[in-house]
Scaffold this active site. Structure first.
Site, PDB file in Angstrom:
ATOM      1  N   ILE A  92       1.743  15.828  16.147  1.00 57.58           N
ATOM      2  CA  ILE A  92       1.164  16.110  17.465  1.00 57.58           C
ATOM      3  C   ILE A  92       1.080  17.600  17.752  1.00 57.58           C
ATOM      4  O   ILE A  92       0.668  17.995  18.848  1.00 57.58           O
ATOM      5  CB  ILE A  92       1.973  15.417  18.591  1.00 57.58           C
ATOM      6  CG1 ILE A  92       3.449  15.819  18.550  1.00 57.58           C
ATOM      7  CG2 ILE A  92       1.819  13.909  18.500  1.00 57.58           C
ATOM      8  CD1 ILE A  92       4.271  15.255  19.701  1.00 57.58           C
ATOM      9  N   GLY A  93       1.448  18.442  16.786  1.00 53.73           N
ATOM     10  CA  GLY A  93       1.349  19.879  17.011  1.00 53.73           C
ATOM     11  C   GLY A  93       1.821  20.657  15.809  1.00 53.73           C
ATOM     12  O   GLY A  93       2.563  20.141  14.959  1.00 53.73           O
TER      13      GLY A  93
ATOM     14  N   GLY B 253       2.340  25.111  14.352  1.00 53.97           N
ATOM     15  CA  GLY B 253       2.286  26.532  14.679  1.00 53.97           C
ATOM     16  C   GLY B 253       2.992  27.322  13.597  1.00 53.97           C
ATOM     17  O   GLY B 253       3.306  26.794  12.516  1.00 53.97           O
TER      18      GLY B 253
ATOM     19  N   GLY C  94       6.291  25.752  12.293  1.00 48.91           N
ATOM     20  CA  GLY C  94       6.290  24.505  11.523  1.00 48.91           C
ATOM     21  C   GLY C  94       5.406  23.478  12.208  1.00 48.91           C
ATOM     22  O   GLY C  94       4.265  23.768  12.567  1.00 48.91           O
TER      23      GLY C  94
ATOM     24  N   VAL D  55       5.311  19.621  14.848  1.00 49.19           N
ATOM     25  CA  VAL D  55       5.961  18.676  15.753  1.00 49.19           C
ATOM     26  C   VAL D  55       5.335  17.309  15.518  1.00 49.19           C
ATOM     27  O   VAL D  55       4.109  17.185  15.443  1.00 49.19           O
ATOM     28  CB  VAL D  55       5.775  19.068  17.235  1.00 49.19           C
ATOM     29  CG1 VAL D  55       6.481  18.056  18.145  1.00 49.19           C
ATOM     30  CG2 VAL D  55       6.302  20.469  17.496  1.00 49.19           C
TER      31      VAL D  55
ATOM     32  N   LYS E 296      10.676  18.447  16.332  1.00 47.37           N
ATOM     33  CA  LYS E 296      10.160  19.770  15.996  1.00 47.37           C
ATOM     34  C   LYS E 296      10.837  20.228  14.711  1.00 47.37           C
ATOM     35  O   LYS E 296      12.057  20.379  14.658  1.00 47.37           O
ATOM     36  CB  LYS E 296      10.447  20.749  17.138  1.00 47.37           C
ATOM     37  CG  LYS E 296       9.845  22.130  16.953  1.00 47.37           C
ATOM     38  CD  LYS E 296      10.067  22.988  18.197  1.00 47.37           C
ATOM     39  CE  LYS E 296       9.398  24.346  18.070  1.00 47.37           C
ATOM     40  NZ  LYS E 296       9.580  25.168  19.293  1.00 47.37           N
TER      41      LYS E 296
ATOM     42  N   ASP F  15       8.295  33.012  28.053  1.00 45.65           N
ATOM     43  CA  ASP F  15       7.049  32.547  27.429  1.00 45.65           C
ATOM     44  C   ASP F  15       6.466  31.381  28.235  1.00 45.65           C
ATOM     45  O   ASP F  15       6.020  30.381  27.664  1.00 45.65           O
ATOM     46  CB  ASP F  15       7.300  32.131  25.979  1.00 45.65           C
ATOM     47  CG  ASP F  15       6.011  32.140  25.154  1.00 45.65           C
ATOM     48  OD1 ASP F  15       5.039  32.809  25.569  1.00 45.65           O
ATOM     49  OD2 ASP F  15       5.974  31.488  24.090  1.00 45.65           O
TER      50      ASP F  15
END
Length: 306
Positions: free
Chosen positions: A14-15, A17, A20, A22, A37, A127
């Site tokens: 699902i993600g 970056g 690494g 997720v 994650k 952030d």
């Protein structure tokens, strides 16, 4: 001591970056969904950021923060098992649906509650951006990704390192000046503009140029302010004060006692917001029904600090 490979069944990615990836997974013991994650630990800086994220998540548990359920070392990766937010990111919602003013108010309030908790525990997120605000279909809104967070102390309550994502950074950060928790409030104000205009100021500029414009430019403004309520504009003004001393804190934004239009007390702990819907909600995509029962906040505005 358990083996996460057998404890969880991975369902989908699902993600991803620089850290690494997720994935959404199933806890085989409970049948519940989690997010895992997987962080590549190679490199000293990456290890520092990862340990920082893990410590902040384990030491600061709050309904408005994504909670860490477990952690595992798997070869050269650290697996952080977190609660799964099935509504995706606020960035996804901004791209895929219309967000009304009272939904913006609800999202802002939940974020402020999370930031107030962090700041009360001497933690700066550093952030805050739409990608790091997660939504759930039950209406939950939670801050995520604490890898760049800073732990302060009563004695050392300022930082000066230039950390964050350029377009959401506060002026004092990009200038390398000492700063405190109110940098997160500026970032939340930028998120507010993003919810309204579906993009952040200077979004077409490079990170370096965006930081220069933040440092030398004026206060970010809505392109068509008259299309939106004075209350929304007032909230953004309180967040986006270039002078840090005039900028409202999360606690101040949440602890304002005020009365409704008819004189009745609306809230004892209060909020700065008094947004009400100007338009009907547009239909939501099936996976983004987090606004089915939005919070309708009815609070009068207060004057800006001088």
């Amino acid at each position: 001591m358990e083996n996460p490979v057998t404890k969880y069944t991975e369902l989908e990615n699902i993600g991803s970056g620089g850290f690494g990836e997720v994935c959404r997974a199933l806890d085989n013991a409970t049948g519940g969904e989690v997010a895992i994650k997987k962080i590549n630990l190679q490199g000293l800086r990456r290890k520092e950021v990862t340990v920082n994220e893990l410590m902040v998540m384990k030491m600061n548990r709050n309904p408005n923060l994504v909670n860490c359920l477990d952690s595992y070392l798997v070869d050269d990766e650290l697996w952080l098992v977190m609660e799964y937010m099935d509504g995706g990111t606020l960035s996804d919602a901004i791209d895929e649906m219309y967000i009304s003013e009272y939904e913006m108010a609800a999202i802002s309030r939940e974020c402020l509650q999370g930031l107030d908790f962090l700041h009360s525990n001497y933690v700066i997120h550093r952030d805050v951006k739409s990608y790091n605000i997660l939504l759930r279909t039950d209406g939950s809104v939670k801050l995520a990704d604490f890898g760049l967070s800073a732990q302060l102390t009563p004695e050392q309550n300022r930082r000066s390192s230039v950390v964050g994502t350029s377009w959401w950074m506060a002026p004092e950060v990009v200038k390398g000046q000492p700063y405190g928790p109110k940098v997160d409030i500026w970032s939340l104000g930028i998120v507010g503009i993003e919810m309204v205009e579906r993009q952040v100021p200077h979004c077409n500029e490079s990170p370096t140029l965006a930081e220069l414009l933040i440092a030398t430019g004026g206060t970010p403004q809505l392109q068509q302010p008259k299309l939106f309520s004075a209350l929304l504009r007032h909230f953004l003004s309180c967040c986006l004060q270039k002078n840090e001393e005039r900028r409202w804190s999360a606690k101040e934004l949440l602890q304002v006692k005020c009365k409704g239009a008819a004189g009745q007390t609306v809230s004892e702990d209060g909020l700065l917001l008094h947004w009400s819907p100007r338009h009907q909600m547009s239909p939501l995509p099936p996976h983004l029904h987090f606004c089915k029962s939005p919070f309708l906040l009815k609070i009068l505005p207060l004057p800006l600090k001088h």
